[in-house]
Structures are given as structure tokens and as C-alpha cells.
Design a protein around this motif. Structure first.
Motif, short mmCIF file in Angstrom:
data_model
loop_
_atom_site.label_atom_id
_atom_site.label_comp_id
_atom_site.label_asym_id
_atom_site.label_seq_id
_atom_site.Cartn_x
_atom_site.Cartn_y
_atom_site.Cartn_z
N TYR A 1 0.86 -1.18 0.00
CA TYR A 1 0.00 0.00 0.00
C TYR A 1 0.90 1.23 0.00
O TYR A 1 1.39 1.66 1.04
N GLN A 2 1.10 1.82 -1.19
CA GLN A 2 2.03 2.93 -1.33
C GLN A 2 1.34 4.27 -1.13
O GLN A 2 0.30 4.54 -1.73
N LYS A 3 1.97 5.13 -0.34
CA LYS A 3 1.48 6.51 -0.21
C LYS A 3 1.87 7.33 -1.43
O LYS A 3 1.18 8.27 -1.80
N ASN A 4 3.00 6.97 -2.04
CA ASN A 4 3.48 7.63 -3.24
C ASN A 4 3.08 6.80 -4.45
O ASN A 4 3.29 5.58 -4.47
N GLU A 5 2.52 7.45 -5.47
CA GLU A 5 2.03 6.70 -6.62
C GLU A 5 3.13 6.00 -7.40
O GLU A 5 2.90 4.96 -8.02
N TYR A 6 4.35 6.53 -7.35
CA TYR A 6 5.38 6.04 -8.25
C TYR A 6 6.47 5.22 -7.58
O TYR A 6 7.29 4.62 -8.26
N PHE B 1 7.55 2.94 -3.64
CA PHE B 1 7.25 2.66 -2.24
C PHE B 1 8.19 3.46 -1.35
O PHE B 1 9.26 3.92 -1.79
N SER B 2 7.80 3.63 -0.09
CA SER B 2 8.59 4.45 0.83
C SER B 2 8.46 3.88 2.23
O SER B 2 7.67 2.96 2.50
N LEU B 3 9.25 4.41 3.14
CA LEU B 3 9.25 3.93 4.51
C LEU B 3 7.86 4.08 5.13
O LEU B 3 7.20 5.10 4.95
N GLY B 4 7.44 3.04 5.84
CA GLY B 4 6.13 3.08 6.50
C GLY B 4 5.00 2.50 5.69
O GLY B 4 3.90 2.32 6.21
N VAL C 1 5.49 -3.27 7.95
CA VAL C 1 5.69 -2.07 7.11
C VAL C 1 7.13 -2.02 6.65
O VAL C 1 8.03 -2.66 7.23
N ILE C 2 7.39 -1.25 5.60
CA ILE C 2 8.74 -1.11 5.06
C ILE C 2 9.58 -0.27 6.02
O ILE C 2 9.24 0.88 6.32
N SER C 3 10.69 -0.84 6.49
CA SER C 3 11.60 -0.11 7.38
C SER C 3 12.81 0.41 6.62
O SER C 3 13.46 1.36 7.06
#
Length: 210
Positions: free
Chosen positions: A164-169, A171-174, A203-205
């Protein structure tokens, strides 16, 4: 690129996978994302910003290139760009999410929604993204968009990862990570060639290319 009669040769490329236009203007490089278009006007904005706009006009339709005047007439006479209007977002299950937008953007936290023109129950709603393994996920609470994510799917030897990415393009931390529809176990996981993530408590660390 022409300005006051002076011409420079740059480069541009359309990145279909990201729905972006990359432009090398020699002095800098920018990504542009489509904000609005019809047969007469296309409005682009620098990715990640709200105010840096590039406006392109069709001289055959707007000979004087007075875009503000045209858009004002467009709003008054046609009504398509009224500040409050519903955008009907098709969902993958066949339902329609009616989003009461207050601007051109139809995917923003806080906007009120209906489901098939009726009250929308709390929950997750999935719309197809612009590529096969990408979904747009609306979290609806009290008939409003509470959260908005882009859900990417990666098929690996361990099973199917969903992020579940907050950024469309990217993935990022959290970002939340599922493996076979349950929280991914702690540790390092390979998603694709040169794409690795470390997961802690679902979650991604951290992430790396090795």
C-alpha cells in the motif's frame, strides 16, 4: 524551445508506466503530470507540486491564446469544470464511487463520496490503476475519503506481495506490506530484480537495490 526568438534543442520522453512527461531543458530536467485536458487546452504541472503549471493551447480553437478567457467561458457555458461536481470512479467490482470533488483533482483525502448514488459504507474501495498490477485504494469513513493508497502487486517465489504505497510512483518507509494477504514477516524480501525491501512489523523499514 523558443523564447524571444532564441531557440535551444532539448529532449523529451513520455514515460507511459508513470504517466509522466520527462523534459530535459538543458538547464534543468523536469517531470510533468497531466492535470487537465480537452481538445483546446492541456494543463501540466510539475510532479509533486500544486502551483507550477504549464499550459498548452490549440491555436486552431483559441486563436488569441487567451486560455483564462476560454476556460471562464467554458465553465459558464458548459459547466463541466464547476468547482463542485461528482466524478464517477468505476470500481473493480462493478460499483461506481461518486466523488464530490471541489477541483480538477478527484483523488484527495477529505472529499465526500457516495456509492452508486447512495450512502457509502465504511471500508476499502478498489479502482483499477493505469497498469495491470496497480490499484487505487480508497479508505472511506463517514462517507469521506480518509486515506488514499496505490496498491502494487509483486509476484515472487515466496508468494504475492502487496504494498500500500502513499506515493504513486515508488514505495517508501512506512508503507504497509502484505504477503499472501497477511502482514509480511520481518526480514529482507526480494520483489524484483535489484528491488529489495526490509519489513518490520508489517511495514517497510528500509529498501535497497541489493
Amino acid at each position: 524551445m523558443s523564447f524571444n526568438g532564441k531557440v535551444e534543442i532539448g529532449k523529451w520522453k513520455y514515460l507511459a508506466e508513470a504517466n509522466l512527461i520527462y523534459i530535459d531543458r538543458l538547464t534543468d530536467k523536469i517531470f510533468l503530470k497531466q492535470s487537465f485536458f480537452d481538445d483546446s487546452v492541456m494543463i501540466l504541472k510539475i510532479d509533486g507540486t500544486n502551483d507550477d503549471l504549464f499550459i498548452l493551447a490549440n491555436e486552431n480553437i483559441i486563436p488569441d491564446l487567451d486560455v483564462p478567457k476560454y476556460l471562464s467561458s467554458f465553465i459558464i457555458n458548459i459547466g463541466i469544470l464547476e468547482r463542485t461536481t461528482f466524478f464517477n470512479m468505476p470500481l473493480i467490482n462493478g460499483d461506481i464511487l461518486n466523488i464530490n470533488r471541489d477541483e480538477l483533482n478527484y483523488s484527495k483525502v477529505g472529499m465526500s463520496v457516495l456509492l452508486n448514488n447512495n450512502s457509502a459504507p465504511d471500508g476499502e474501495y478498489f479502482a483499477q490503476g493505469d497498469i495491470v498490477d496497480k490499484l487505487l485504494v480508497y479508505h472511506i469513513t463517514d462517507s469521506k475519503i480518509k486515506d488514499l493508497f496505490w496498491l502494487f502487486t509483486y509476484k515472487t517465489s515466496k508468494g504475492t506481495f502487496k504494498i500500500y504505497q502513499k506515493n504513486e510512483y515508488s514505495f517508501s518507509l512506512g508503507d504497509k506490506v502484505l504477503l499472501n494477504n497477511i502482514p509480511a514477516p520481518n526480514g529482507k524480501h526480494k520483489l524484483e530484480f535489484m528491488m529489495h525491501i526490509n519489513v518490520t512489523n508489517g511495514v517497510i523499514s528500509s529498501h535497497s537495490i541489493f
